[in-house]
Design a protein around this motif. Structure first.
Motif, PDB file in Angstrom:
ATOM      1  N   UNK A 269      24.286  -4.361   3.536  1.00  0.00           N
ATOM      2  CA  UNK A 269      23.906  -2.929   3.209  1.00  0.00           C
ATOM      3  C   UNK A 269      22.200  -2.678   3.570  1.00  0.00           C
ATOM      4  N   UNK A 270      23.085  -0.684   3.503  1.00  0.00           N
ATOM      5  CA  UNK A 270      22.211  -0.138   4.255  1.00  0.00           C
ATOM      6  C   UNK A 270      21.752   0.724   3.143  1.00  0.00           C
ATOM      7  N   UNK A 271      19.983   0.708   3.123  1.00  0.00           N
ATOM      8  CA  UNK A 271      19.079   1.376   2.491  1.00  0.00           C
ATOM      9  C   UNK A 271      17.747   2.001   2.381  1.00  0.00           C
ATOM     10  N   UNK A 272      17.622   2.997   1.548  1.00  0.00           N
ATOM     11  CA  UNK A 272      16.262   3.655   1.386  1.00  0.00           C
ATOM     12  C   UNK A 272      15.411   3.145   0.890  1.00  0.00           C
ATOM     13  N   UNK A 273      14.454   2.728   0.998  1.00  0.00           N
ATOM     14  CA  UNK A 273      13.396   2.358  -0.450  1.00  0.00           C
ATOM     15  C   UNK A 273      11.996   3.909  -0.338  1.00  0.00           C
ATOM     16  N   UNK A 274      12.105   3.942  -1.861  1.00  0.00           N
ATOM     17  CA  UNK A 274      11.150   5.083  -2.209  1.00  0.00           C
ATOM     18  C   UNK A 274      10.148   4.969  -3.397  1.00  0.00           C
ATOM     19  N   UNK A 275       9.467   5.558  -2.795  1.00  0.00           N
ATOM     20  CA  UNK A 275       8.035   5.555  -4.031  1.00  0.00           C
ATOM     21  C   UNK A 275       6.668   5.201  -4.120  1.00  0.00           C
ATOM     22  N   UNK A 276       6.052   5.784  -4.217  1.00  0.00           N
ATOM     23  CA  UNK A 276       4.845   6.380  -4.908  1.00  0.00           C
ATOM     24  C   UNK A 276       3.845   5.533  -3.600  1.00  0.00           C
ATOM     25  N   UNK A 277       2.836   5.156  -3.163  1.00  0.00           N
ATOM     26  CA  UNK A 277       2.152   4.614  -2.485  1.00  0.00           C
ATOM     27  C   UNK A 277       0.979   3.703  -3.862  1.00  0.00           C
ATOM     28  N   UNK A 278       1.017   2.669  -3.819  1.00  0.00           N
ATOM     29  CA  UNK A 278       0.989   1.721  -4.888  1.00  0.00           C
ATOM     30  C   UNK A 278       1.961   0.815  -5.702  1.00  0.00           C
ATOM     31  N   UNK A 279       3.474   1.604  -5.165  1.00  0.00           N
ATOM     32  CA  UNK A 279       4.366   1.073  -5.352  1.00  0.00           C
ATOM     33  C   UNK A 279       4.589  -0.579  -5.319  1.00  0.00           C
ATOM     34  N   UNK A 280       4.222  -0.857  -4.492  1.00  0.00           N
ATOM     35  CA  UNK A 280       4.370  -2.306  -4.014  1.00  0.00           C
ATOM     36  C   UNK A 280       5.929  -1.783  -3.154  1.00  0.00           C
TER      37      UNK A 280
ATOM     38  N   UNK B 167       2.024   7.190 -12.834  1.00  0.00           N
ATOM     39  CA  UNK B 167       0.851   7.500 -11.574  1.00  0.00           C
ATOM     40  C   UNK B 167      -1.005   6.806 -11.963  1.00  0.00           C
ATOM     41  N   UNK B 168      -1.512   7.190 -13.135  1.00  0.00           N
ATOM     42  CA  UNK B 168      -2.593   6.463 -13.616  1.00  0.00           C
ATOM     43  C   UNK B 168      -2.409   4.601 -13.095  1.00  0.00           C
ATOM     44  N   UNK B 169      -1.088   4.241 -13.224  1.00  0.00           N
ATOM     45  CA  UNK B 169      -1.012   2.656 -12.705  1.00  0.00           C
ATOM     46  C   UNK B 169      -0.961   3.014 -11.219  1.00  0.00           C
ATOM     47  N   UNK B 170      -0.776   4.108 -10.599  1.00  0.00           N
ATOM     48  CA  UNK B 170      -1.167   3.400  -9.084  1.00  0.00           C
ATOM     49  C   UNK B 170      -2.796   3.874  -9.041  1.00  0.00           C
ATOM     50  N   UNK B 171      -3.544   4.122  -9.396  1.00  0.00           N
ATOM     51  CA  UNK B 171      -4.625   4.090  -9.094  1.00  0.00           C
ATOM     52  C   UNK B 171      -5.396   3.564  -9.397  1.00  0.00           C
TER      53      UNK B 171
ATOM     54  N   UNK C 280      -7.002   1.902  -6.353  1.00  0.00           N
ATOM     55  CA  UNK C 280      -8.608   2.019  -6.383  1.00  0.00           C
ATOM     56  C   UNK C 280      -9.220   0.399  -6.611  1.00  0.00           C
ATOM     57  N   UNK C 281      -8.440  -0.059  -7.556  1.00  0.00           N
ATOM     58  CA  UNK C 281      -9.279  -1.862  -7.622  1.00  0.00           C
ATOM     59  C   UNK C 281      -9.057  -2.650  -6.684  1.00  0.00           C
ATOM     60  N   UNK C 282      -8.300  -2.301  -5.044  1.00  0.00           N
ATOM     61  CA  UNK C 282      -8.275  -2.675  -4.599  1.00  0.00           C
ATOM     62  C   UNK C 282      -9.969  -3.612  -3.772  1.00  0.00           C
ATOM     63  N   UNK C 283     -10.313  -4.774  -3.207  1.00  0.00           N
ATOM     64  CA  UNK C 283     -11.239  -4.813  -2.207  1.00  0.00           C
ATOM     65  C   UNK C 283     -10.973  -5.708  -1.520  1.00  0.00           C
ATOM     66  N   UNK C 284     -11.495  -5.345  -0.200  1.00  0.00           N
ATOM     67  CA  UNK C 284     -11.102  -6.005   0.587  1.00  0.00           C
ATOM     68  C   UNK C 284     -12.398  -7.185   1.225  1.00  0.00           C
TER      69      UNK C 284
ATOM     70  N   UNK D 212     -10.631   5.217  -2.366  1.00  0.00           N
ATOM     71  CA  UNK D 212     -10.973   5.784  -3.202  1.00  0.00           C
ATOM     72  C   UNK D 212     -10.416   6.700  -4.294  1.00  0.00           C
ATOM     73  N   UNK D 213     -10.324   6.514  -5.389  1.00  0.00           N
ATOM     74  CA  UNK D 213      -9.627   7.226  -6.102  1.00  0.00           C
ATOM     75  C   UNK D 213      -9.149   8.824  -5.952  1.00  0.00           C
ATOM     76  N   UNK D 214     -10.259   9.168  -5.498  1.00  0.00           N
ATOM     77  CA  UNK D 214     -10.207  11.037  -4.918  1.00  0.00           C
ATOM     78  C   UNK D 214      -9.071  11.000  -4.226  1.00  0.00           C
ATOM     79  N   UNK D 215      -9.327  10.170  -2.770  1.00  0.00           N
ATOM     80  CA  UNK D 215      -8.694   9.680  -1.746  1.00  0.00           C
ATOM     81  C   UNK D 215      -6.954   9.143  -1.860  1.00  0.00           C
ATOM     82  N   UNK D 216      -6.944   8.793  -3.504  1.00  0.00           N
ATOM     83  CA  UNK D 216      -5.601   8.366  -3.758  1.00  0.00           C
ATOM     84  C   UNK D 216      -4.755   9.088  -4.632  1.00  0.00           C
ATOM     85  N   UNK D 217      -5.604   9.690  -4.969  1.00  0.00           N
ATOM     86  CA  UNK D 217      -4.868  11.002  -5.538  1.00  0.00           C
ATOM     87  C   UNK D 217      -4.658  12.035  -4.612  1.00  0.00           C
TER      88      UNK D 217
END
Length: 226
Positions: free
Chosen positions: A1-12, A117-121, A125-129, A165-170
């Motif tokens: 299969x030849x596939x393209x995966x699309x989704x916003x940042x934070x979609x996994x 979008x709220x879930x993406x944020x 934004x909740x990640x800690x490294x 940070x939330x502002x950067x995510x948006x």
């Protein structure tokens, strides 16, 4: 299969791409890996990309397209591939179509991971490294450490990356809506897009994705035979 995966940042996308590629026995081709490989190998395209990035500019489409073409021409991609992060815009999508047409092949599907979008944020934004090891990642809501601000693995300090940070995510979401999201409409005109919810556990989303891809593959075969 030849596939393209699309989704916003934070979609996994990265997580799902690796799991889907393994399940389907096809190579996972990500933009990040393309850049790292070309730069580390000192290829002509890699040197060009490195020079451009060091000057603070965006790498032009033709360089990214050239890297993708070289990668997809490798033997392990002959039987299929999963693209993650490429194409990033309509110009790159059109270039990919031209490359595949030149080779006498075509995409089998475009999988769109949909997340509110709220879930993406909330996810990003909740990640800690961990400052000691960037591989140790926690989340204030979904995967909190035992002790607040302290890595369970090594006791290192947990922090929020500037890009998380939330502002950067948006801002990142706005770039996605402006630059990348239009490729969904581009591929919808080719009847290639399947949209699934990326909410739920990793395993749930993977099962959902596999079912959608298999269903799409069967439908396309039936249409071709019909």
């Amino acid at each position: 299969m030849r596939i393209v995966l699309v989704g916003p940042p934070g979609a996994g996308k990265g997580t799902q791409a690796a799991l889907l590629a393994k399940t389907l026995s096809i190579p996972h081709v990500s933009t990040g890996d393309l850049f790292r490989a070309n730069i580390s190998q000192g290829t002509e395209l890699g040197l060009a990309a490195k020079s451009i990035m060091e000057s603070g500019k965006l790498v032009p489409d033709e360089v990214t397209i050239g890297m993708a073409k070289d990668r997809l021409a490798q033997p392990d991609a002959a039987g299929g591939f999963l693209l993650d992060g490429f194409p990033r815009n309509v110009a790159q999508a059109a270039a990919l179509d031209e490359i595949l047409a030149e080779w006498g092949i075509e995409l089998d599907g475009v999988l769109d991971l949909e997340v509110p979008e709220d879930e993406v944020v909330r996810r990003i934004a909740g990640r800690r490294v961990c400052r000691n090891d960037n591989a140790h990642i926690f989340h204030v809501e979904y995967h909190p450490p035992v002790a607040e601000g302290v890595c369970d693995e090594c006791g290192g300090q947990l922090y929020q990356r500037a890009d998380d940070a939330e502002d950067k995510v948006r801002v990142r979401l706005e770039v996605y809506h402006t630059e990348t999201e239009p490729i969904i409409e581009y591929y919808q005109k080719q009847d290639l897009v399947t949209t699934i919810s990326a909410l739920g556990t990793v395993d749930e989303v993977t099962r959902r994705a596999i079912e959608a891809l298999r269903k799409n593959e069967t439908q396309r075969k039936n249409d071709d035979e019909g």
